[in-house]
Write a protein that holds these residues in place. Sequence first.
Motif, short mmCIF file in Angstrom:
data_model
loop_
_atom_site.label_atom_id
_atom_site.label_comp_id
_atom_site.label_asym_id
_atom_site.label_seq_id
_atom_site.Cartn_x
_atom_site.Cartn_y
_atom_site.Cartn_z
N LEU A 108 -31.27 44.72 33.18
CA LEU A 108 -30.54 43.79 32.31
C LEU A 108 -29.03 44.02 32.34
O LEU A 108 -28.30 43.46 31.51
CB LEU A 108 -31.07 43.90 30.88
CG LEU A 108 -32.57 43.65 30.69
CD1 LEU A 108 -32.94 43.75 29.22
CD2 LEU A 108 -32.97 42.29 31.24
N SER A 109 -28.56 44.83 33.27
CA SER A 109 -27.13 45.16 33.35
C SER A 109 -26.42 44.25 34.34
O SER A 109 -26.42 44.50 35.56
CB SER A 109 -26.95 46.63 33.76
OG SER A 109 -27.39 47.51 32.76
N SER A 110 -25.84 43.14 33.82
CA SER A 110 -25.12 42.20 34.69
C SER A 110 -25.90 41.96 35.98
O SER A 110 -25.40 42.17 37.09
CB SER A 110 -23.71 42.71 34.99
OG SER A 110 -22.94 42.77 33.82
N THR A 111 -27.12 41.49 35.81
CA THR A 111 -28.09 41.41 36.90
C THR A 111 -27.53 40.66 38.11
O THR A 111 -26.95 39.59 37.98
CB THR A 111 -29.35 40.68 36.40
OG1 THR A 111 -29.73 41.23 35.14
CG2 THR A 111 -30.48 40.84 37.39
N VAL A 112 -27.76 41.24 39.29
CA VAL A 112 -27.37 40.60 40.54
C VAL A 112 -28.54 39.79 41.08
O VAL A 112 -29.65 40.29 41.24
CB VAL A 112 -26.92 41.64 41.57
CG1 VAL A 112 -26.91 41.05 42.98
CG2 VAL A 112 -25.54 42.18 41.22
N SER A 113 -28.28 38.51 41.33
CA SER A 113 -29.24 37.63 41.98
C SER A 113 -28.45 36.59 42.75
O SER A 113 -27.21 36.50 42.63
CB SER A 113 -30.13 36.94 40.94
OG SER A 113 -29.36 36.02 40.16
N ALA A 114 -29.12 35.78 43.53
CA ALA A 114 -28.42 34.73 44.26
C ALA A 114 -27.71 33.79 43.29
O ALA A 114 -26.58 33.35 43.54
CB ALA A 114 -29.40 33.96 45.15
N ASP A 115 -28.36 33.48 42.17
CA ASP A 115 -27.76 32.56 41.19
C ASP A 115 -26.55 33.18 40.51
O ASP A 115 -25.51 32.52 40.36
CB ASP A 115 -28.80 32.16 40.14
CG ASP A 115 -29.85 31.21 40.68
OD1 ASP A 115 -29.58 30.58 41.72
OD2 ASP A 115 -30.93 31.09 40.08
N LEU A 117 -24.66 35.61 41.57
CA LEU A 117 -23.58 35.80 42.55
C LEU A 117 -22.89 34.49 42.88
O LEU A 117 -21.70 34.47 43.20
CB LEU A 117 -24.12 36.46 43.82
CG LEU A 117 -24.47 37.94 43.71
CD1 LEU A 117 -25.09 38.43 45.01
CD2 LEU A 117 -23.25 38.79 43.37
N ALA A 118 -23.64 33.38 42.81
CA ALA A 118 -23.03 32.08 43.13
C ALA A 118 -21.86 31.79 42.20
O ALA A 118 -20.88 31.15 42.61
CB ALA A 118 -24.09 30.98 43.01
N SER A 119 -21.95 32.30 40.96
CA SER A 119 -20.86 32.07 40.01
C SER A 119 -19.63 32.93 40.31
O SER A 119 -18.55 32.67 39.78
CB SER A 119 -21.34 32.33 38.58
OG SER A 119 -21.64 33.71 38.40
N ILE A 120 -19.80 33.93 41.17
CA ILE A 120 -18.67 34.80 41.54
C ILE A 120 -17.74 34.08 42.50
O ILE A 120 -16.52 34.26 42.46
CB ILE A 120 -19.19 36.11 42.16
CG1 ILE A 120 -20.08 36.88 41.17
CG2 ILE A 120 -18.03 36.99 42.63
CD1 ILE A 120 -19.38 37.30 39.90
N GLY A 121 -18.33 33.26 43.39
CA GLY A 121 -17.49 32.53 44.33
C GLY A 121 -18.06 32.52 45.73
O GLY A 121 -19.27 32.48 45.94
N GLN A 126 -18.19 37.41 46.75
CA GLN A 126 -19.40 38.10 46.34
C GLN A 126 -19.45 39.51 46.93
O GLN A 126 -19.79 40.47 46.23
CB GLN A 126 -20.63 37.29 46.78
CG GLN A 126 -20.78 35.95 46.09
CD GLN A 126 -21.93 35.13 46.66
OE1 GLN A 126 -22.83 35.66 47.31
NE2 GLN A 126 -21.90 33.82 46.43
N ALA A 127 -19.11 39.63 48.20
CA ALA A 127 -19.12 40.94 48.85
C ALA A 127 -18.10 41.86 48.19
O ALA A 127 -18.38 43.05 47.95
CB ALA A 127 -18.83 40.79 50.34
N ASP A 128 -16.92 41.35 47.90
CA ASP A 128 -15.90 42.17 47.25
C ASP A 128 -16.38 42.64 45.87
O ASP A 128 -16.10 43.77 45.46
CB ASP A 128 -14.59 41.38 47.12
CG ASP A 128 -13.92 41.14 48.46
OD1 ASP A 128 -14.24 41.86 49.44
OD2 ASP A 128 -13.09 40.20 48.55
#
Length: 467
Positions: A108-115, A117-121, A126-128
Amino acid sequence: MSPVTAKLVSESEPYIVPGKLKVRELWFEVPLDHAKPDGKQITLFARSAVPHEKPIVEPKEPSQRPFLVFLQGGPGFGNPLPQDSPLSKYMLDRGYELLLLDYRGTGLSSTVSADTLASIGTPQEQADYLKHFRADTIVKDCEAVRRYLTKDYPPEKQKWSIFGQSFGGMTSMTYLSFAPEGLRESFITGGLAALDKGPDDVYPVTYKTVITRNKAYYKKFPGDVATVKWIASKIEELGGAKGIPLPAGGLLTVKLLMLLGINFGADGGIDKVHNLMVRMKADLDQFGRFTRATLNIIEQEVSNDEAPIYMLLHEPCWIYGPGIAGNFAADRVGKSFKEYQWLQQDWEGVSALQEDEPLYFLGEMMPEYRLDTCAELMKLKDTVRILAKYDQWPALYDLEQLARNEVPVYAACYNDMYVDSDMARVTASRIQGIKVFETNVLFHGAIRSKPDEVFRELLKLRDDTID
């Protein structure tokens, strides 16, 4: 620059769970980049647990138990519930308060998923972003949380203990390297990875171990030499060039089937793979295809949908310093073994194998073709490939600090398909003061499958004397 202290966002009222545990839920904020404390913030989630006690007279002040932090394996997985953690059973009666802190990006800690990460850019953005999700930053998160939770403790109780399983053991060695002042003691199980060897150095050894486990599988179930190849040929026939659609959006190919070999490194793993082959063969015999139930089981066994970090940062988590890129070493090294010629792009399929030649399963390696078989990873191909080429990762270990280590370290080293035992011995020799229990009759996940034996030996290392 002053070290960061986590900000407590919220804390639940304590509640009781079966097993007589009193649990709290804690939410923190920490910087994405600890070098930029006023920059973007992310959320960390944790549960703490202490024994539930009902004394005749309630104490005026709550006790301040020293914390024991569990560092989960992976990378990419969140923590179990406190009542499901073996540490609750074996360690809480030693006076600890157990802290199950989900690593950034997991649970539950700032979960990483495709969705998310999509909001990151863009894939590059996303890689950065994900460059801040390795063990070096996890340790900084832990220290930030420790500073908050122990701020009112007397100095002798402000240090805490850590217990690292697998990748958590690697994280423990990063902790011992860069923040030993925060540690009272460290327990490591199945995590004494090489300190100065990257994926290109580690995989030649672990591939050989996986081959040995394949031979053990086919020796126990010789009929599976033909069965596995027949199942593989039916996958080629039914799925064509693309593969058989799986319920959650992945694709069953022969190469995806080979990922089931990750089970060979666990107790009962050989039997588990055999039983999956029995199930798949039964479907084909009775219906000429695979049932949805079987496809769902196979997908759950090899999917990265729940933990995409396992692929995103799998090879980077082995890269010990700058100047090294993973660049899909799993493929590059695997193709050098005759047993894994099926990794070649021009492999002709199951028909290319000799009649008595087995089809060899993979271990925990994450080859590039994984990006074409997992629904979640299909959306992250470009991000994975950017991370694979990146070669400016910061150092994970400080060999000089480990050589003068003063934190007590107690480790268990196994008959391990994932963390080579010979490399583990070298690593142990480089950590001053470490005590190691070594056995060839326990596997990597023994903390879950045979916890009585593991905790008995670890606590003997801590509590008994050698001389």
